[in-house]
Write an enzyme that holds these catalytic residues in place. Structure first.
Site, PDB file in Angstrom:
ATOM      1  N   ALA A  67      18.526  37.564  45.197  1.00  0.00           N
ATOM      2  CA  ALA A  67      19.446  37.523  46.321  1.00  0.00           C
ATOM      3  C   ALA A  67      20.731  36.871  45.831  1.00  0.00           C
ATOM      4  O   ALA A  67      20.733  36.148  44.840  1.00  0.00           O
ATOM      5  CB  ALA A  67      18.831  36.702  47.442  1.00  0.00           C
ATOM      6  N   GLY A 110      14.592  38.092  44.723  1.00  0.00           N
ATOM      7  CA  GLY A 110      14.685  39.322  45.511  1.00  0.00           C
ATOM      8  C   GLY A 110      14.682  40.569  44.640  1.00  0.00           C
ATOM      9  O   GLY A 110      14.252  41.641  45.072  1.00  0.00           O
ATOM     10  N   GLU A 113      11.141  41.274  43.920  1.00  0.00           N
ATOM     11  CA  GLU A 113      10.536  41.743  45.175  1.00  0.00           C
ATOM     12  C   GLU A 113      10.938  43.188  45.473  1.00  0.00           C
ATOM     13  O   GLU A 113      10.115  44.000  45.903  1.00  0.00           O
ATOM     14  CB  GLU A 113      10.947  40.804  46.314  1.00  0.00           C
ATOM     15  N   GLU A 133      12.683  31.106  42.877  1.00  0.00           N
ATOM     16  CA  GLU A 133      13.248  30.494  44.086  1.00  0.00           C
ATOM     17  C   GLU A 133      13.026  28.988  44.121  1.00  0.00           C
ATOM     18  O   GLU A 133      13.846  28.232  44.628  1.00  0.00           O
ATOM     19  CB  GLU A 133      12.653  31.140  45.345  1.00  0.00           C
TER      20      GLU A 133
HETATM   21  N1  CO8 Z   1      23.382  35.388  42.853  1.00  0.00           N
HETATM   22  C1  CO8 Z   1      24.714  35.337  42.661  1.00  0.00           C
HETATM   23  N2  CO8 Z   1      25.290  35.449  41.449  1.00  0.00           N
HETATM   24  C2  CO8 Z   1      24.485  35.594  40.387  1.00  0.00           C
HETATM   25  C3  CO8 Z   1      23.086  35.650  40.506  1.00  0.00           C
HETATM   26  C4  CO8 Z   1      22.529  35.538  41.815  1.00  0.00           C
HETATM   27  N3  CO8 Z   1      21.209  35.636  42.059  1.00  0.00           N
HETATM   28  N4  CO8 Z   1      22.554  35.801  39.289  1.00  0.00           N
HETATM   29  C5  CO8 Z   1      23.570  35.845  38.424  1.00  0.00           C
HETATM   30  N5  CO8 Z   1      24.736  35.729  39.082  1.00  0.00           N
HETATM   31  C6  CO8 Z   1      26.086  35.717  38.517  1.00  0.00           C
HETATM   32  C7  CO8 Z   1      26.377  34.407  37.821  1.00  0.00           C
HETATM   33  O1  CO8 Z   1      26.766  33.427  38.753  1.00  0.00           O
HETATM   34  C8  CO8 Z   1      27.492  34.820  36.885  1.00  0.00           C
HETATM   35  O2  CO8 Z   1      28.687  34.910  37.627  1.00  0.00           O
HETATM   36  P1  CO8 Z   1      30.047  34.218  37.061  1.00  0.00           P
HETATM   37  O3  CO8 Z   1      30.347  34.987  35.808  1.00  0.00           O
HETATM   38  O4  CO8 Z   1      31.027  34.447  38.163  1.00  0.00           O
HETATM   39  O5  CO8 Z   1      29.701  32.801  36.801  1.00  0.00           O
HETATM   40  C9  CO8 Z   1      27.093  36.238  36.489  1.00  0.00           C
HETATM   41  O6  CO8 Z   1      26.187  36.691  37.491  1.00  0.00           O
HETATM   42  C10 CO8 Z   1      26.388  36.308  35.152  1.00  0.00           C
HETATM   43  O7  CO8 Z   1      25.307  35.393  35.159  1.00  0.00           O
HETATM   44  P2  CO8 Z   1      25.069  34.275  34.050  1.00  0.00           P
HETATM   45  O8  CO8 Z   1      26.351  33.862  33.454  1.00  0.00           O
HETATM   46  O9  CO8 Z   1      24.212  33.205  34.660  1.00  0.00           O
HETATM   47  O10 CO8 Z   1      24.210  35.140  32.992  1.00  0.00           O
HETATM   48  P3  CO8 Z   1      23.146  34.609  31.937  1.00  0.00           P
HETATM   49  O11 CO8 Z   1      22.835  35.775  31.083  1.00  0.00           O
HETATM   50  O12 CO8 Z   1      23.604  33.329  31.334  1.00  0.00           O
HETATM   51  O13 CO8 Z   1      21.841  34.238  32.822  1.00  0.00           O
HETATM   52  C11 CO8 Z   1      20.154  34.623  34.537  1.00  0.00           C
HETATM   53  C12 CO8 Z   1      21.125  35.230  33.495  1.00  0.00           C
HETATM   54  C13 CO8 Z   1      19.060  33.820  33.848  1.00  0.00           C
HETATM   55  C14 CO8 Z   1      19.560  35.770  35.305  1.00  0.00           C
HETATM   56  C15 CO8 Z   1      20.943  33.679  35.486  1.00  0.00           C
HETATM   57  O14 CO8 Z   1      22.083  34.363  35.962  1.00  0.00           O
HETATM   58  C16 CO8 Z   1      20.173  33.191  36.671  1.00  0.00           C
HETATM   59  O15 CO8 Z   1      19.339  32.312  36.560  1.00  0.00           O
HETATM   60  N6  CO8 Z   1      20.429  33.786  37.890  1.00  0.00           N
HETATM   61  C17 CO8 Z   1      19.794  33.392  39.100  1.00  0.00           C
HETATM   62  C18 CO8 Z   1      18.376  33.902  39.162  1.00  0.00           C
HETATM   63  C19 CO8 Z   1      17.699  33.450  40.438  1.00  0.00           C
HETATM   64  O16 CO8 Z   1      17.484  32.265  40.661  1.00  0.00           O
HETATM   65  N7  CO8 Z   1      17.328  34.420  41.308  1.00  0.00           N
HETATM   66  C20 CO8 Z   1      16.647  34.132  42.533  1.00  0.00           C
HETATM   67  C21 CO8 Z   1      17.648  34.092  43.640  1.00  0.00           C
HETATM   68  S1  CO8 Z   1      16.912  33.494  45.154  1.00  0.00           S
HETATM   69  C22 CO8 Z   1      16.224  34.846  45.799  1.00  0.00           C
HETATM   70  O17 CO8 Z   1      16.238  35.931  45.302  1.00  0.00           O
HETATM   71  C23 CO8 Z   1      15.563  34.599  47.150  1.00  0.00           C
HETATM   72  C24 CO8 Z   1      14.740  35.789  47.525  1.00  0.00           C
HETATM   73  C25 CO8 Z   1      14.658  35.873  48.970  1.00  0.00           C
HETATM   74  C26 CO8 Z   1      14.727  37.295  49.354  1.00  0.00           C
HETATM   75  C27 CO8 Z   1      15.967  38.008  48.893  1.00  0.00           C
HETATM   76  C28 CO8 Z   1      16.839  38.403  50.017  1.00  0.00           C
HETATM   77  C29 CO8 Z   1      18.212  38.956  49.647  1.00  0.00           C
END
Ligand code: CO8
Length: 259
Positions: A67, A110, A113, A133
């Site tokens: 998400a 998400g 999922e 999460e």
């Molecule tokens: N949301 C918003 N932006 C994101 C997300 C995200 N989930 N994931 C990555 N991005 C963005 C980063 O902020 C970054 O943006 P910017 O360049 O502006 O800083 C860009 O994408 C590239 O990401 P990274 O620089 O972090 O890339 P890396 O290769 O270093 O890392 C990862 C990749 C490991 C995937 C890392 O980006 C990360 O940990 N992302 C978050 C993963 C996460 O925690 N996901 C779970 C989210 S919570 C969720 O899904 C709740 C589910 C509930 C149901 C869903 C309903 C919609």
């Protein structure tokens, strides 16, 4: 190829609807806009008589990294509750044509999922699945705790949900989360191969197959067996059932009329 803001899609030869998540700067994080577009295009393809199977995939780096955390971060409980946040996601589970999901790179939160809602999952060897999460102070919100547990069992699902650690493609295939693993560059070819084959079948029968397998997943054995038998009986109300069996007896290929 048509373009929404967050999604690419096209109808491909052989009755395949191709949908690609396309927010590369955010690793396909599932913002509201993306989801609205995704549901719209999936519904259109579901209603398109030419489409027999749908592919849902992302980029080589990410299927979807979850998400959109930036969009969610200032949400309050009253708003999530009154707006029934995520309540409409399950519209995807009401798509009746098969969805073949292709995962390269991250399928997190998400994103994992959404992948698990697909009917068949094929992964590139670089795929990473996770429910991180907990590291954000929240829990899976779109079926992660339920679908993951059903597929990979309680202990491993519990470990993933409680630690937020990722699972790689090899483990995912061993545990039955995905059908098979291919080279990341070959993922699209494999998705097309499977989807074209499915799309070449009779559409009503294909939809019945999806419906009964999902019944196995969602109900107990006794109810599921009864449901399967009733749908099996109902295939005898179609022309394609008669054509399929007649073609076998006459040693020829069936001509499906989707009727
Ligand atoms: N949301 C918003 N932006 C994101 C997300 C995200 N989930 N994931 C990555 N991005 C963005 C980063 O902020 C970054 O943006 P910017 O360049 O502006 O800083 C860009 O994408 C590239 O990401 P990274 O620089 O972090 O890339 P890396 O290769 O270093 O890392 C990862 C990749 C490991 C995937 C890392 O980006 C990360 O940990 N992302 C978050 C993963 C996460 O925690 N996901 C779970 C989210 S919570 C969720 O899904 C709740 C589910 C509930 C149901 C869903 C309903 C919609």
């Amino acid at each position: 190829q048509f373009k929404f803001e967050n999604i690419l899609f096209e109808k491909r030869e052989g009755g395949v609807g191709y949908v690609q998540l396309n927010r590369p700067k955010a690793l396909n994080a599932l913002c509201d806009g993306l989801f609205t577009e995704l549901i719209q295009i999936l519904k259109e393809m579901d209603n398109d008589p030419e489409v027999g199977c749908i592919i849902l995939t992302g980029s080589e780096k990410a299927f979807a990294a979850g998400a959109d955390i930036k969009e969610m971060k200032d949400q309050t409980f009253p708003h999530t509750y009154t707006s029934n946040m995520l309540g409409w996601w399950d519209e995807i589970t009401r798509i009746r044509k098969p969805i073949v999901g292709g995962v390269n790179g991250y399928a997190l939160g998400g994103g994992c999922e959404l992948a698990m809602i697909c009917d068949i999952l094929i992964a590139g060897s670089n795929a990473k699945f996770g429910q991180p999460e907990i590291t954000l102070g929240t829990i899976p919100g779109m079926g992660g705790s339920q679908r993951l547990t059903r597929v990979i069992g309680k202990s491993r699902a519990m470990e993933m949900v409680l630690t937020g650690e990722f699972m790689d493609a090899n483990e995912a295939v061993q545990r039955g989360l995905v059908s098979r693993v291919v080279e990341p560059k070959l993922l699209n070819d494999e998705l097309m191969r499977v989807s074209r084959k499915i799309a070449s079948m009779s559409k009503p029968i294909t939809m019945m197959c999806k419906e009964v397998v999902n019944e196995a997943y969602e109900t107990g054995l006794k109810d599921g067996l009864k449901y399967e038998r009733r749908i099996f009986h109902s295939t005898f109300a179609t022309n394609d059932r008669k054509e399929g069996m007649t073609a076998f007896a006459e040693k020829r290929k069936p001509n499906w009329t989707d009727s």
